[in-house]
Enzyme design. Structure first.
Site, PDB file in Angstrom:
ATOM      1  N   ALA A  52       1.077  -0.903  -0.153  1.00  0.00           N
ATOM      2  CA  ALA A  52      -0.435  -0.022   0.055  1.00  0.00           C
ATOM      3  C   ALA A  52       0.477   0.896  -0.190  1.00  0.00           C
ATOM      4  O   ALA A  52       0.119   2.360   0.083  1.00  0.00           O
ATOM      5  CB  ALA A  52      -0.413  -0.157   1.066  1.00  0.00           C
ATOM      6  N   TYR A  53       2.060   1.604   0.182  1.00  0.00           N
ATOM      7  CA  TYR A  53       3.325   2.201   0.440  1.00  0.00           C
ATOM      8  C   TYR A  53       3.258   2.969  -0.618  1.00  0.00           C
ATOM      9  O   TYR A  53       4.101   2.279  -1.561  1.00  0.00           O
ATOM     10  CB  TYR A  53       4.397   2.481   1.016  1.00  0.00           C
ATOM     11  N   GLY A  54       2.670   3.915  -1.691  1.00  0.00           N
ATOM     12  CA  GLY A  54       2.775   4.385  -2.741  1.00  0.00           C
ATOM     13  C   GLY A  54       1.940   3.528  -3.343  1.00  0.00           C
ATOM     14  O   GLY A  54       2.571   3.853  -5.159  1.00  0.00           O
ATOM     15  N   ASP A  55       1.214   2.820  -3.789  1.00  0.00           N
ATOM     16  CA  ASP A  55       0.232   2.084  -4.589  1.00  0.00           C
ATOM     17  C   ASP A  55       1.790   0.963  -4.802  1.00  0.00           C
ATOM     18  O   ASP A  55       2.145   0.844  -5.938  1.00  0.00           O
ATOM     19  CB  ASP A  55      -0.807   2.822  -5.817  1.00  0.00           C
TER      20      ASP A  55
END
Length: 319
Positions: A52-55
C-alpha cells in the site's frame, strides 16, 4: 546493531527497523539509497515496507536497491498486504484480506521487490468482511509455497491478535504468527492495555510503527509547522495533527528536557524509550531523509537511564 528474535520464532532482526512508507513519493531514489546505506552500514537488517505504500512505489524503489546497496540475503525483508486493494471506494472498501487479494498482492510485491520470497509477510489490517480463517489460510499457503518464511499481522486489537494466533496454534501444520505491528510511542500508549499483554502471552514480537509519534517527538513542531515537515504536506497533515494537542506538547517538553540533560537528541530519547519497552522487538523508523535517519542511528549505543524512563512513563501515562 544488536539483534533480537521476533517473538517465539527463530527469526532474528536488528533492534531497529527501517520503514519505507514515504519511499517513492516523499523520499526519492537518492535519499532512499543514502538511507539504506547508512542503516545497513550500522548493522541494521530489518527493512519494512508494504504494497500500500505509494501503491507499490515503495516496494519498487526498495527492490531496485537490493543487490546494489546491500545484498538481498543480508537483510530481513518484511512487507504487508490487505490494505488498499480495492479502488474507487473509501473506508472499508480499501481493505481486502481475502485469499485472492492477499496472494495476488504478495506475488505483485515479490515482482516489485525482485525476490522469490519475503522473510516476513504481514496482514496489514483487520477486516470484518472476510472470515478470519480465510485470511489466515492465505498465510499458511504463502509459507507452504516458500513465498514467505514467517508471517504476522498488523494493526490488530488485542482480542483480534489473540484470536488469530490461537487459531494458528490450534492445528499442527499451520504457520504460527511471528509478529504484531502496531503504533506505539510516548504519545500513543493505548496498546499497553491489551495489545502488549496479548503479544507477550502469545509469543508475538512487537514491531512499533511511528515510534517518534509521527515525527512530533523530535521536537520539530514546538514553535510551529516547518515547511519541509509531514504536517506541511496535504497528504500527511491529518496524520500528524492528532499529536499537536496540549497533552502531546507536555510530553514533548519532557522529552526535550531529558534530551538536554543527557546531551542526546529528543528523537534518541523517545526512540530508546520505546525500543526497550517489554515485548518490543524492533521499532520501525520511517525517516523521510537520510540525514534524519543518520541523526538517530546513534541511539544504538545509548541506554536510557531508569530514572528518566520512569519519569517519561509518568508524564505520558494515559488517564
Amino acid at each position: 546493531m544488536h539483534q533480537r528474535t521476533v517473538g517465539a520464532t527463530g527469526l532474528r532482526v536488528s533492534r531497529l527497523g527501517l520503514g519505507t512508507m514515504t519511499w517513492g513519493r516523499d523520499t526519492d531514489e537518492h535519499e532512499a539509497r543514502e538511507a539504506l546505506g547508512a542503516f545497513t552500514e550500522r548493522g541494521g537488517t530489518l527493512l519494512d515496507t508494504a504494497a500500500a505504500y505509494g501503491d507499490g512505489a515503495a516496494e519498487e524503489l526498495l527492490g531496485s536497491l537490493l543487490g546494489d546497496v546491500v545484498a538481498r540475503d543480508d537483510v530481513v525483508l518484511a512487507t504487508k498486504a490487505g490494505l488498499g486493494q480495492r479502488r474507487g471506494t473509501p473506508g472499508r472498501g480499501a481493505r481486502d484480506t481475502s485469499r485472492r487479494a492477499l496472494l495476488t498482492t504478495l506475488d505483485a510485491s515479490l515482482r516489485r521487490l525482485g525476490t522469490d520470497r519475503v522473510d516476513l509477510w504481514q496482514v496489514h489490517v483487520w477486516s470484518d468482511e472476510v472470515p478470519l480463517e480465510e485470511t489466515l489460510a492465505a498465510l499458511d499457503h504463502a509459507v507452504a509455497t516458500g513465498r514467505a518464511l514467517y508471517v504476522g499481522v498488523s494493526n490488530y486489537a488485542g482480542w483480534q491478535a489473540a484470536r488469530a494466533a490461537t487459531w494458528q496454534q490450534a492445528v499442527p501444520g499451520r504457520a504460527p504468527l511471528a509478529s504484531l505491528q502496531v503504533e506505539y510511542s510516548l504519545l500513543n500508549r493505548a496498546v499497553e492495555a491489551e495489545v502488549v499483554p496479548a503479544a507477550e502471552g502469545l509469543g508475538l514480537g512487537l514491531l512499533p510503527w511511528s515510534p517518534l509519534g509521527r515525527g512530533v517527538l523530535t521536537g520539530k513542531y514546538r514553535t510551529g509547522t516547518p515547511t519541509d515537515s509531514r504536517a506541511a504536506t496535504s497528504h500527511l497533515a491529518s496524520f500528524v495533527e492528532p499529536y499537536l494537542d496540549d497533552r502531546s506538547r507536555g510530553v514533548v517538553e519532557s522529552v526535550v528536557k531529558a534530551a538536554d540533560g543527557l546531551g542526546w537528541s529528543p528523537a534518541e530519547v523517545a526512540l530508546a524509550w520505546v525500543r526497550d519497552r517489554p515485548g518490543v522487538t524492533a521499532p520501525v523508523v520511517g525517516a523521510r531523509t537520510a540525514a534524519q535517519l543518520r541523526s538517530i542511528l546513534g541511539v544504538e549505543d545509548k541506554v536510557l537511564p531508569a530514572e528518566i524512563a520512569d519519569a517519561l512513563d509518568d508524564v505520558s501515562a494515559l488517564d
